[in-house]
Write a protein that holds these residues in place. Structure first.
Motif, PDB file in Angstrom:
ATOM      1  N   ALA A   1       0.873  -1.317   0.059  1.00 44.41           N
ATOM      2  CA  ALA A   1      -0.091   0.112   0.030  1.00 44.41           C
ATOM      3  C   ALA A   1       0.752   1.174   0.125  1.00 44.41           C
ATOM      4  O   ALA A   1       0.428   2.495  -0.695  1.00 44.41           O
ATOM      5  N   PHE A   2       1.880   1.035   0.558  1.00 42.96           N
ATOM      6  CA  PHE A   2       3.147   2.040   0.409  1.00 42.96           C
ATOM      7  C   PHE A   2       4.136   1.378  -0.359  1.00 42.96           C
ATOM      8  O   PHE A   2       4.562   0.276  -0.211  1.00 42.96           O
ATOM      9  N   ASP A   3       4.432   2.192  -1.583  1.00 43.05           N
ATOM     10  CA  ASP A   3       5.528   1.765  -2.440  1.00 43.05           C
ATOM     11  C   ASP A   3       6.457   2.762  -2.821  1.00 43.05           C
ATOM     12  O   ASP A   3       5.885   3.783  -3.622  1.00 43.05           O
ATOM     13  N   PRO A   4       7.715   2.760  -2.792  1.00 41.78           N
ATOM     14  CA  PRO A   4       8.757   3.749  -2.951  1.00 41.78           C
ATOM     15  C   PRO A   4       8.873   3.839  -4.583  1.00 41.78           C
ATOM     16  O   PRO A   4       9.693   4.825  -5.133  1.00 41.78           O
ATOM     17  N   THR A   5       8.239   2.885  -5.383  1.00 43.94           N
ATOM     18  CA  THR A   5       8.580   2.717  -6.592  1.00 43.94           C
ATOM     19  C   THR A   5       7.499   3.200  -7.669  1.00 43.94           C
ATOM     20  O   THR A   5       7.212   3.161  -8.694  1.00 43.94           O
TER      21      THR A   5
ATOM     22  N   SER B   1       6.812  -1.215 -14.588  1.00 45.70           N
ATOM     23  CA  SER B   1       7.998  -1.076 -13.543  1.00 45.70           C
ATOM     24  C   SER B   1       7.956  -0.784 -12.350  1.00 45.70           C
ATOM     25  O   SER B   1       8.770  -0.514 -11.398  1.00 45.70           O
ATOM     26  N   VAL B   2       6.593  -0.814 -11.626  1.00 50.94           N
ATOM     27  CA  VAL B   2       6.290  -0.524 -10.417  1.00 50.94           C
ATOM     28  C   VAL B   2       6.285  -1.549  -9.520  1.00 50.94           C
ATOM     29  O   VAL B   2       5.721  -2.908 -10.035  1.00 50.94           O
ATOM     30  N   GLY B   3       6.888  -1.636  -8.466  1.00 51.69           N
ATOM     31  CA  GLY B   3       6.678  -2.793  -7.447  1.00 51.69           C
ATOM     32  C   GLY B   3       8.055  -2.678  -6.540  1.00 51.69           C
ATOM     33  O   GLY B   3       9.054  -2.929  -7.029  1.00 51.69           O
ATOM     34  N   TYR B   4       7.940  -2.446  -5.244  1.00 54.21           N
ATOM     35  CA  TYR B   4       8.927  -2.444  -4.233  1.00 54.21           C
ATOM     36  C   TYR B   4       9.867  -3.586  -4.280  1.00 54.21           C
ATOM     37  O   TYR B   4      11.031  -3.593  -4.015  1.00 54.21           O
ATOM     38  N   GLU B   5       9.348  -4.708  -4.645  1.00 55.70           N
ATOM     39  CA  GLU B   5      10.121  -5.977  -4.890  1.00 55.70           C
ATOM     40  C   GLU B   5      11.105  -5.789  -5.955  1.00 55.70           C
ATOM     41  O   GLU B   5      11.991  -6.896  -5.832  1.00 55.70           O
ATOM     42  N   LYS B   6      11.255  -4.853  -6.703  1.00 52.69           N
ATOM     43  CA  LYS B   6      11.952  -5.028  -7.722  1.00 52.69           C
ATOM     44  C   LYS B   6      13.427  -4.025  -7.342  1.00 52.69           C
ATOM     45  O   LYS B   6      14.270  -3.837  -8.206  1.00 52.69           O
ATOM     46  N   LEU B   7      13.192  -3.621  -6.043  1.00 49.78           N
ATOM     47  CA  LEU B   7      14.602  -3.045  -5.423  1.00 49.78           C
ATOM     48  C   LEU B   7      15.207  -3.800  -4.510  1.00 49.78           C
ATOM     49  O   LEU B   7      14.549  -4.594  -3.539  1.00 49.78           O
ATOM     50  N   SER B   8      16.514  -3.565  -4.240  1.00 53.64           N
ATOM     51  CA  SER B   8      17.453  -4.170  -3.203  1.00 53.64           C
ATOM     52  C   SER B   8      18.633  -3.056  -3.230  1.00 53.64           C
ATOM     53  O   SER B   8      18.929  -2.297  -4.018  1.00 53.64           O
TER      54      SER B   8
ATOM     55  N   ILE C   1      -2.056   7.710  -5.020  1.00 55.14           N
ATOM     56  CA  ILE C   1      -2.082   6.734  -6.153  1.00 55.14           C
ATOM     57  C   ILE C   1      -2.058   5.493  -5.439  1.00 55.14           C
ATOM     58  O   ILE C   1      -1.119   5.184  -4.659  1.00 55.14           O
ATOM     59  N   ASP C   2      -2.766   4.457  -5.891  1.00 55.25           N
ATOM     60  CA  ASP C   2      -2.683   3.145  -5.479  1.00 55.25           C
ATOM     61  C   ASP C   2      -1.762   2.165  -6.116  1.00 55.25           C
ATOM     62  O   ASP C   2      -1.950   1.921  -7.461  1.00 55.25           O
ATOM     63  N   PRO C   3      -0.632   2.101  -5.481  1.00 58.21           N
ATOM     64  CA  PRO C   3       0.371   1.324  -6.340  1.00 58.21           C
ATOM     65  C   PRO C   3       0.234  -0.166  -6.941  1.00 58.21           C
ATOM     66  O   PRO C   3       0.755  -0.538  -8.049  1.00 58.21           O
ATOM     67  N   LYS C   4      -1.182  -0.590  -6.680  1.00 59.52           N
ATOM     68  CA  LYS C   4      -1.480  -2.038  -6.960  1.00 59.52           C
ATOM     69  C   LYS C   4      -2.506  -1.707  -8.433  1.00 59.52           C
ATOM     70  O   LYS C   4      -2.485  -2.456  -9.608  1.00 59.52           O
ATOM     71  N   THR C   5      -3.138  -0.444  -8.593  1.00 58.21           N
ATOM     72  CA  THR C   5      -4.019  -0.144  -9.785  1.00 58.21           C
ATOM     73  C   THR C   5      -3.065   0.759 -10.573  1.00 58.21           C
ATOM     74  O   THR C   5      -3.493   0.837 -11.809  1.00 58.21           O
ATOM     75  N   GLY C   6      -2.332   1.729  -9.862  1.00 57.34           N
ATOM     76  CA  GLY C   6      -1.818   2.699 -10.555  1.00 57.34           C
ATOM     77  C   GLY C   6      -2.662   3.931 -11.138  1.00 57.34           C
ATOM     78  O   GLY C   6      -2.259   4.905 -11.678  1.00 57.34           O
ATOM     79  N   ARG C   7      -3.779   3.745 -10.168  1.00 59.63           N
ATOM     80  CA  ARG C   7      -4.766   4.909 -10.350  1.00 59.63           C
ATOM     81  C   ARG C   7      -5.093   5.779  -8.961  1.00 59.63           C
ATOM     82  O   ARG C   7      -4.874   5.051  -7.906  1.00 59.63           O
ATOM     83  N   PRO C   8      -5.714   6.910  -8.984  1.00 57.16           N
ATOM     84  CA  PRO C   8      -5.980   7.405  -7.888  1.00 57.16           C
ATOM     85  C   PRO C   8      -6.734   6.738  -6.944  1.00 57.16           C
ATOM     86  O   PRO C   8      -7.684   6.090  -7.367  1.00 57.16           O
TER      87      PRO C   8
END
Length: 336
Positions: free
Chosen positions: A104-108, A137-144, A255-262
């Motif tokens: 729900a919180f996502d820095p990407t 390209s969105v998803g915090y799992e893509k970062l380390s 913005i909802d990180p799961k939908t990419g929409r407000p």
């Protein structure tokens, strides 16, 4: 949202003849696209404005997406993956909160924030497929992080710390004041706050929380709280939004990180009170995405966090839910 918290106490510029001759000093200015207000009891009224500005500048150099030469901008352009100690602290906290809130919180979320017109880069709307492409390209799992370097599984992933960096900056300024021996202060940056000790009247700092109205009202406060060595951060969508010129549709800035929409929710505003302003800042945003019921569930696993939720009832009326701890610190509530 930012700027819905204001300092409520009417403060004196001098506390009189206290043993240490502590005088109230007030510093104001601009940073991170917003204003700051910092007040502290200082021996012989020593002014630390230059120190504070140096701290603010250091954060900008590390995490400002609006500065082309900042570390985060270079990382987003894949010009460099190198971080610094400030970036690492925020990155680690952001990843923990992202995991705890199930994204729900996502820095990407940067591409989607830009797409809807709330970020550091304007992206023209074209069609549904464009939004879907950006979401890849969105998803915090893509970062380390490895050896102080950011690792991206997708080179198009971009980082946006705007929903956590102001809270972190508040914490950092507080840490600096503590090193200087200052233990009574109120730090506010863009509406995010940390209060320590007492104000010039030797009382706890009082903070007013705005009602969730689009315009500031004369009777503006939903609640007033006394803050005892805690941080306060709020989020809401009722003042910060975009309006589509063609359709007249309002787009909320969360913005909802799961939908990419407000987000579409009956939750109008969230105020979080906890020790770390960085955590409070990010969690307030996450709650706006999760909605009221999921936010309540989240708080059951985090007794160290207190909160006030303002939401819309079936007839459009303003209702609220607050934790027991929040109720105890409240000295005024418009619903009473």
């Amino acid at each position: 949202m930012k700027n819905i918290l204001i300092l409520f106490s009417i403060l004196l510029f001098s506390c009189g003849s206290e043993p240490k001759n502590e005088i109230l000093v007030s510093n104001y200015g601009y940073t991170q696209g917003t204003t700051y207000s910092i007040r502290y009891m200082s021996v012989n009224a020593v002014d630390y404005q230059s120190d504070i500005d140096s701290v603010l500048h250091a954060v900008d150099l590390s995490m400002s997406t609006y500065m082309e030469g900042s570390l985060i901008s270079k990382i987003n352009r894949n010009e460099s993956m190198q971080t610094d100690s400030l970036f690492l602290r925020v990155f680690e906290a952001a990843m923990i909160i992202a995991s705890e809130t199930n994204g729900a919180f996502d820095p990407t979320i940067a591409p989607m924030v830009n797409y809807w017109g709330f970020g550091f880069e304007e992206i023209a709307h074209e069609d549904e497929s464009q939004l879907e492409d950006l979401m890849q390209s969105v998803g915090y799992e893509k970062l380390s992080i490895k050896d102080s370097l950011v690792i991206k599984s997708d080179p198009n992933t971009q980082i946006d710390f705007n929903a956590i960096a102001q809270g972190f900056t508040v914490d950092l300024v507080g840490e600096h004041l503590q090193k200087l021996g200052i233990t009574n202060y109120m730090i506010e940056i863009g509406g995010e706050l940390k209060c320590k000790g007492l104000n010039a009247d030797a009382e706890l700092w009082r903070i007013g929380i705005d009602k969730p109205s689009e315009n500031i009202q004369k009777d503006r406060f939903q609640a007033i709280i006394e803050v005892n060595n805690k941080s306060v951060a709020s989020s809401g969508n009722y003042r910060k939004f975009k309006v589509d010129e063609e359709t007249g549709m309002k787009y909320a800035h969360t913005i909802d990180p799961k939908t990419g929409r407000p987000v579409q929710t009956n939750l109008l505003g969230v105020t979080i009170v906890t020790e770390s302003c960085m955590n409070a800042d990010a969690i307030a945003t996450a709650c706006m995405v999760m909605g009221l019921e999921d936010s309540k569930l989240y708080l059951t696993n985090h007794p160290e966090i207190d909160a006030l939720f303002i939401y819309s009832g079936p007839k459009g009326e303003w209702l609220q839910h607050q934790t027991e701890g929040f109720e105890k610190m409240t000295i005024y509530n418009s619903n009473d």
